[in-house]
Scaffold this motif. Structure first.
Motif, PDB file in Angstrom:
ATOM      1  N   THR A  50       0.714  -1.333  -0.011  1.00  0.00           N
ATOM      2  CA  THR A  50      -0.158  -0.145   0.101  1.00  0.00           C
ATOM      3  C   THR A  50       0.944   1.203  -0.033  1.00  0.00           C
ATOM      4  O   THR A  50       1.923   1.094   0.473  1.00  0.00           O
ATOM      5  CB  THR A  50      -1.008  -0.176   1.367  1.00  0.00           C
ATOM      6  OG1 THR A  50      -0.080   0.177   2.443  1.00  0.00           O
ATOM      7  CG2 THR A  50      -1.724  -1.263   1.183  1.00  0.00           C
ATOM      8  N   ASP A  51       0.184   2.427  -0.293  1.00  0.00           N
ATOM      9  CA  ASP A  51       1.011   3.437  -0.330  1.00  0.00           C
ATOM     10  C   ASP A  51       1.358   3.884   1.065  1.00  0.00           C
ATOM     11  O   ASP A  51       2.640   4.467   1.191  1.00  0.00           O
ATOM     12  CB  ASP A  51      -0.268   4.656  -0.551  1.00  0.00           C
ATOM     13  CG  ASP A  51      -0.424   4.624  -2.110  1.00  0.00           C
ATOM     14  OD1 ASP A  51      -0.074   4.176  -2.842  1.00  0.00           O
ATOM     15  OD2 ASP A  51      -1.546   5.713  -2.637  1.00  0.00           O
ATOM     16  N   ALA A  52       0.610   3.715   1.969  1.00  0.00           N
ATOM     17  CA  ALA A  52       1.002   3.838   3.777  1.00  0.00           C
ATOM     18  C   ALA A  52       2.440   3.060   4.020  1.00  0.00           C
ATOM     19  O   ALA A  52       3.250   3.598   4.791  1.00  0.00           O
ATOM     20  CB  ALA A  52      -0.212   3.336   4.276  1.00  0.00           C
ATOM     21  N   ASP A  53       2.367   1.775   3.398  1.00  0.00           N
ATOM     22  CA  ASP A  53       3.585   1.006   3.758  1.00  0.00           C
ATOM     23  C   ASP A  53       4.697   1.695   3.065  1.00  0.00           C
ATOM     24  O   ASP A  53       6.094   1.758   3.605  1.00  0.00           O
ATOM     25  CB  ASP A  53       3.370  -0.494   3.112  1.00  0.00           C
ATOM     26  CG  ASP A  53       1.889  -1.178   3.707  1.00  0.00           C
ATOM     27  OD1 ASP A  53       2.122  -0.901   5.159  1.00  0.00           O
ATOM     28  OD2 ASP A  53       1.635  -1.794   3.343  1.00  0.00           O
ATOM     29  N   VAL A  54       4.627   1.977   1.842  1.00  0.00           N
ATOM     30  CA  VAL A  54       5.908   2.674   1.089  1.00  0.00           C
ATOM     31  C   VAL A  54       6.385   4.062   1.895  1.00  0.00           C
ATOM     32  O   VAL A  54       7.486   4.085   1.952  1.00  0.00           O
ATOM     33  CB  VAL A  54       5.345   2.831  -0.433  1.00  0.00           C
ATOM     34  CG1 VAL A  54       6.508   3.672  -1.190  1.00  0.00           C
ATOM     35  CG2 VAL A  54       4.900   1.624  -1.208  1.00  0.00           C
ATOM     36  N   MET A  55       5.271   4.986   1.970  1.00  0.00           N
ATOM     37  CA  MET A  55       5.688   5.933   2.639  1.00  0.00           C
ATOM     38  C   MET A  55       6.374   5.941   3.982  1.00  0.00           C
ATOM     39  O   MET A  55       7.193   6.540   4.594  1.00  0.00           O
ATOM     40  CB  MET A  55       4.646   7.256   2.762  1.00  0.00           C
ATOM     41  CG  MET A  55       4.058   7.599   1.248  1.00  0.00           C
ATOM     42  SD  MET A  55       5.374   8.351   0.629  1.00  0.00           S
ATOM     43  CE  MET A  55       5.839   9.671   1.723  1.00  0.00           C
ATOM     44  N   ALA A  56       5.599   4.906   4.736  1.00  0.00           N
ATOM     45  CA  ALA A  56       6.051   4.688   6.162  1.00  0.00           C
ATOM     46  C   ALA A  56       7.730   4.106   5.980  1.00  0.00           C
ATOM     47  O   ALA A  56       8.753   4.483   6.705  1.00  0.00           O
ATOM     48  CB  ALA A  56       5.483   3.537   6.935  1.00  0.00           C
ATOM     49  N   PHE A  57       8.079   3.299   5.189  1.00  0.00           N
ATOM     50  CA  PHE A  57       9.448   2.773   4.935  1.00  0.00           C
ATOM     51  C   PHE A  57      10.123   4.022   4.558  1.00  0.00           C
ATOM     52  O   PHE A  57      11.371   4.082   5.173  1.00  0.00           O
ATOM     53  CB  PHE A  57       9.368   1.830   3.851  1.00  0.00           C
ATOM     54  CG  PHE A  57      10.828   1.417   3.678  1.00  0.00           C
ATOM     55  CD1 PHE A  57      11.504   0.173   4.335  1.00  0.00           C
ATOM     56  CD2 PHE A  57      11.564   2.034   2.812  1.00  0.00           C
ATOM     57  CE1 PHE A  57      12.850  -0.092   4.251  1.00  0.00           C
ATOM     58  CE2 PHE A  57      13.142   1.615   2.309  1.00  0.00           C
ATOM     59  CZ  PHE A  57      13.620   0.705   3.185  1.00  0.00           C
ATOM     60  N   TRP A  58      10.180   5.025   3.616  1.00  0.00           N
ATOM     61  CA  TRP A  58      10.782   5.908   3.260  1.00  0.00           C
ATOM     62  C   TRP A  58      11.033   6.932   4.535  1.00  0.00           C
ATOM     63  O   TRP A  58      12.067   7.345   4.661  1.00  0.00           O
ATOM     64  CB  TRP A  58      10.090   6.867   2.035  1.00  0.00           C
ATOM     65  CG  TRP A  58      10.118   6.199   0.742  1.00  0.00           C
ATOM     66  CD1 TRP A  58       9.150   6.217  -0.076  1.00  0.00           C
ATOM     67  CD2 TRP A  58      11.194   5.216   0.368  1.00  0.00           C
ATOM     68  NE1 TRP A  58       9.391   5.454  -1.331  1.00  0.00           N
ATOM     69  CE2 TRP A  58      10.813   4.853  -1.088  1.00  0.00           C
ATOM     70  CE3 TRP A  58      12.523   4.844   0.505  1.00  0.00           C
ATOM     71  CZ2 TRP A  58      11.349   4.001  -2.133  1.00  0.00           C
ATOM     72  CZ3 TRP A  58      12.997   4.242  -0.267  1.00  0.00           C
ATOM     73  CH2 TRP A  58      12.703   3.904  -1.718  1.00  0.00           C
ATOM     74  N   ASN A  59      10.045   7.389   5.218  1.00  0.00           N
ATOM     75  CA  ASN A  59      10.092   7.991   6.267  1.00  0.00           C
ATOM     76  C   ASN A  59      11.236   7.266   7.351  1.00  0.00           C
ATOM     77  O   ASN A  59      11.893   8.138   8.021  1.00  0.00           O
ATOM     78  CB  ASN A  59       8.841   8.417   6.878  1.00  0.00           C
ATOM     79  CG  ASN A  59       7.873   9.107   5.936  1.00  0.00           C
ATOM     80  OD1 ASN A  59       8.380  10.043   5.260  1.00  0.00           O
ATOM     81  ND2 ASN A  59       6.596   9.143   6.173  1.00  0.00           N
ATOM     82  N   ARG A  60      10.954   6.139   7.779  1.00  0.00           N
ATOM     83  CA  ARG A  60      11.651   5.460   8.506  1.00  0.00           C
ATOM     84  C   ARG A  60      13.275   5.569   8.196  1.00  0.00           C
ATOM     85  O   ARG A  60      14.220   5.837   8.957  1.00  0.00           O
ATOM     86  CB  ARG A  60      11.336   4.197   9.000  1.00  0.00           C
ATOM     87  CG  ARG A  60       9.972   4.017   9.672  1.00  0.00           C
ATOM     88  CD  ARG A  60       9.716   2.794  10.091  1.00  0.00           C
ATOM     89  NE  ARG A  60       9.872   1.515   9.163  1.00  0.00           N
ATOM     90  CZ  ARG A  60       8.665   1.145   8.279  1.00  0.00           C
ATOM     91  NH1 ARG A  60       7.664   1.656   8.719  1.00  0.00           N
ATOM     92  NH2 ARG A  60       9.036   0.288   7.589  1.00  0.00           N
ATOM     93  N   LEU A  61      13.350   5.098   6.732  1.00  0.00           N
ATOM     94  CA  LEU A  61      14.732   5.100   6.258  1.00  0.00           C
ATOM     95  C   LEU A  61      15.345   6.686   6.514  1.00  0.00           C
ATOM     96  O   LEU A  61      16.724   6.678   6.890  1.00  0.00           O
ATOM     97  CB  LEU A  61      14.762   4.732   4.938  1.00  0.00           C
ATOM     98  CG  LEU A  61      16.120   4.760   4.186  1.00  0.00           C
ATOM     99  CD1 LEU A  61      16.639   3.583   4.544  1.00  0.00           C
ATOM    100  CD2 LEU A  61      15.758   4.782   2.546  1.00  0.00           C
ATOM    101  N   LEU A  62      14.826   7.670   6.168  1.00  0.00           N
ATOM    102  CA  LEU A  62      15.423   8.940   6.084  1.00  0.00           C
ATOM    103  C   LEU A  62      15.548   9.420   7.557  1.00  0.00           C
ATOM    104  O   LEU A  62      17.032  10.010   7.841  1.00  0.00           O
ATOM    105  CB  LEU A  62      14.472   9.910   5.582  1.00  0.00           C
ATOM    106  CG  LEU A  62      15.017  11.129   4.733  1.00  0.00           C
ATOM    107  CD1 LEU A  62      16.057  10.807   3.887  1.00  0.00           C
ATOM    108  CD2 LEU A  62      13.989  12.128   4.147  1.00  0.00           C
ATOM    109  N   GLU A  63      14.787   8.881   8.371  1.00  0.00           N
ATOM    110  CA  GLU A  63      14.837   9.636   9.762  1.00  0.00           C
ATOM    111  C   GLU A  63      16.239   8.828  10.415  1.00  0.00           C
ATOM    112  O   GLU A  63      16.977   9.572  10.954  1.00  0.00           O
ATOM    113  CB  GLU A  63      13.815   9.082  10.721  1.00  0.00           C
ATOM    114  CG  GLU A  63      13.812   9.451  12.104  1.00  0.00           C
ATOM    115  CD  GLU A  63      12.703   9.140  12.904  1.00  0.00           C
ATOM    116  OE1 GLU A  63      12.514   9.422  13.960  1.00  0.00           O
ATOM    117  OE2 GLU A  63      11.505   8.676  12.206  1.00  0.00           O
ATOM    118  N   GLY A  64      16.435   7.448  10.162  1.00  0.00           N
ATOM    119  CA  GLY A  64      17.685   6.983  10.755  1.00  0.00           C
ATOM    120  C   GLY A  64      18.655   7.121  10.043  1.00  0.00           C
ATOM    121  O   GLY A  64      19.795   7.138  10.700  1.00  0.00           O
TER     122      GLY A  64
END
Length: 592
Positions: A236-250
């Motif tokens: 889903t869109d939510a899964d994709v955006m959640a991964f990008w946000n977590r990746l960028l934050e870390g």
């Protein structure tokens, strides 16, 4: 056409005039990008071969004249021409074998060197190897040429044996016709070398300009990698955006990281993703005219411009307030501002990114909030195109126009700016991404300096090889001048000895001999410059495709070629002249 119109709901009109069907042969599609460079190198090889042939001809002619007296004596003593022919053929065969063997070794080593320099993207590069048929042909040509030219001394000595013996005893110079022929060969060598050196000089200046061109961002200290999220693991869109946000934050929290961002297309060389857009308040062009079009659509993270150090010209950049629910915003580059708002300020203007409209709905409107500097996207040797930046944060809810496919990006580049040496981040970045998703493949993990280096690999490769061939050509031309001057000085030993015995100054004699060699070089340089200029004018369109910000008739390059070639010719003339004038006159007279 009907199927296209039904799928796109009239959002993108297809017309034969604006959407022509282009086709070309498959072979051209595969090798078309490197055809021009390879043809240029082939021409350079032919020029080097011609120079080598002229050089060998000159040497063989001098060798034939030297051995003419020997052959005349042998014939006078009863030696048969057949026996002498066998001897000379044997000598030539040995030289041919040694030359062919040396050539094969050089080809093997040269192939390894070329493969090491070969840039990525060369079609069928993995198939490049020494072909046995080509090697056999080259060996056959070398041996055949050696055998044929090995008989030159016999043919040269044919005729009046008495005259040959008298000439040998008097140590006279060769006939005027033979001298003119040798000098003509030298002129040809220098002229061909000038053409090659001029081409290499233009390529070198062009490459220097490419290296100095403004990228629009600062590649120093950057690390980049590409990630593509599989739909099965991130449905889903939510899964994709959640991964990008977590990746960028870390990623921003990693030791040694000064900044991190995400971007859809990585400069300075990325595929064009051109598409149309609308300007709110303006009547769009009719279907029969060219649409408003953006060359590069770029989805970016908040800190893209600060991480890449792309300069803000006017307005503001994306920030954390530009979310999915906030008003849609966009940033354009200076090229787009000049193209579509030449006489007004685009800040505050609204556009519709037509490729983002949900099916059956009007596209969302974006307000232009900033203008940034142009960034090279199509390679360093091409001008920057129009570019539209959109924030990744606002992509959820946007849709493509076909089958309702969501527009949330699944493949992005992660770009990090290191506080020190970017290479120190490579291992930690790889480990960090693996900790987020161990099954996710990591592609193109490298420093941005390496990305820029690879972006100019093809012009660098062509410049390197062309410069090498030009250097070989110049060296062979110098050897040719040296050989002719050495032979000429040897033939004039008696004359020079008499001059020095009568009190002639050695320095004056050296200048006289050097000037004789330089006259040949100057004529060759003049002919070569005219030929180089003629080739440039005749093949202007073809040649200009290889150059960047340099004219094919660049005065600085031609002046440098004259200086370099003249210096080499002067050195090649000076060495035999100096050696001849250092011999004591009495020793030379006794030798005569």
């Amino acid at each position: 056409m009907p199927a296209w119109a039904a799928a796109y709901q009239g959002m993108h009109t297809i017309t034969p005039d604006l959407h022509p069907v282009a086709y070309r042969p498959l072979h051209e599609e595969v090798v078309g990008s490197v055809r021009l460079a390879l043809l240029t190198l082939q021409v350079a090889v032919v020029f080097v071969l011609l120079i080598a042939c002229a050089n060998i001809s000159n040497l063989l002619l001098a060798r034939a004249e030297v051995r003419s007296s020997e052959i005349a004596v042998r014939v006078a003593l009863g030696a048969s021409r057949g026996r002498m022919a066998r001897q000379f053929l044997t000598e030539s065969l040995v030289l041919g074998v040694l030359g062919a063997g040396s050539g094969i070794l050089c080809a093997m080593w040269g192939l390894d060197a070329v493969m090491a320099l070969l840039p990525e993207g060369i079609p069928r590069a993995s198939e490049i190897q020494l072909d046995t048929t080509v090697l056999a042909y080259a060996v056959a040509v070398a041996m055949g040429t050696s055998l044929v030219l090995g008989l030159t001394p016999i043919f040269h000595a044919s005729g009046d044996l008495g005259g040959t013996l008298r000439a040998a005893g008097q140590r006279t110079t060769s006939s005027r016709g033979k001298q003119l022929f040798r000098r003509a060969l030298i002129l040809v060598q220098v002229a061909l070398a000038i053409v090659l050196v001029t081409g290499a000089g233009l390529m070198i200046r062009s490459f220097v300009h490419i290296q100095k061109t403004e990228l629009g961002f600062d590649p120093r200290g950057l690390v980049t990698l590409n990630l593509a999220l599989p739909k099965k693991a991130y449905p889903t869109d939510a899964d994709v955006m959640a991964f990008w946000n977590r990746l960028l934050e870390g990623a921003r929290a990693l030791p040694g990281v000064q900044g991190a961002t995400l971007v859809e297309g990585l400069p300075p060389m990325r595929p064009i993703n051109s598409n149309s857009f609308d300007i709110v308040g303006r009547v769009p062009p009719p279907p029969t005219q060219k649409e408003w079009n953006v060359d590069y659509w770029q989805l970016t993270g908040d800190e893209y411009f600060s991480t890449m150090r792309v300069a803000l010209v006017r307005g503001r950049l994306f920030d954390a307030t530009d979310t999915e629910t906030s008003p849609k915003v966009a940033i354009i580059n200076e090229a787009m501002a000049r193209e579509y708002w030449p006489d007004e300020d685009p800040i505050g203007k609204r556009i519709r990114a037509t490729r983002q409209a949900p099916m059956g709905e009007s596209p969302a409107e974006q307000t232009i909030i900033g203008i940034v500097a142009d960034v090279k996207q199509a390679g360093l040797d091409n001008k920057a195109g129009t570019e539209l930046y959109l924030p990744i944060r606002q992509t959820p809810g946007w849709h493509r126009q076909v089958a309702g496919e969501t527009f949330v990006p699944r493949a992005l580049y992660l770009v990090l700016r290191a506080e020190g040496d970017p290479r120190s981040l490579l291992a930690s970045v790889r480990a960090y991404v693996a900790s987020r998703d161990g099954g996710l493949p990591i592609a193109h993990l490298e420093t941005m300096d390496r990305v820029v280096y690879d972006a100019i690999a093809k012009p660098r490769f062509l410049t390197t090889l062309l410069s090498f061939f030009a250097g070989v050509a110049l060296l062979m031309a110098a050897i040719g001048i040296y050989g002719v001057m050495s032979y000429s000085v040897e033939q004039r030993t008696k004359e020079l000895s008499i001059r020095m015995a009568l009190g002639a100054d050695a320095g004056r004699l050296q200048r006289m001999l050097v000037l004789e060699g330089m006259r040949l070089a100057v004529m060759g340089i003049a002919v070569g410059l005219v030929a180089a200029g003629g080739v440039t004018v005749a093949l202007g369109h073809w040649f200009n495709r290889l150059l960047f910000e340099v004219s094919g008739l660049d005065p600085a390059t031609y002046a440098l070629v004259i200086v370099v070639t003249g210096g080499v010719a002067a050195l090649a003339s000076y060495i035999p002249a100096r050696r001849a004038t250092r011999v004591h006159p009495m020793a030379a007279m006794r030798h005569e």
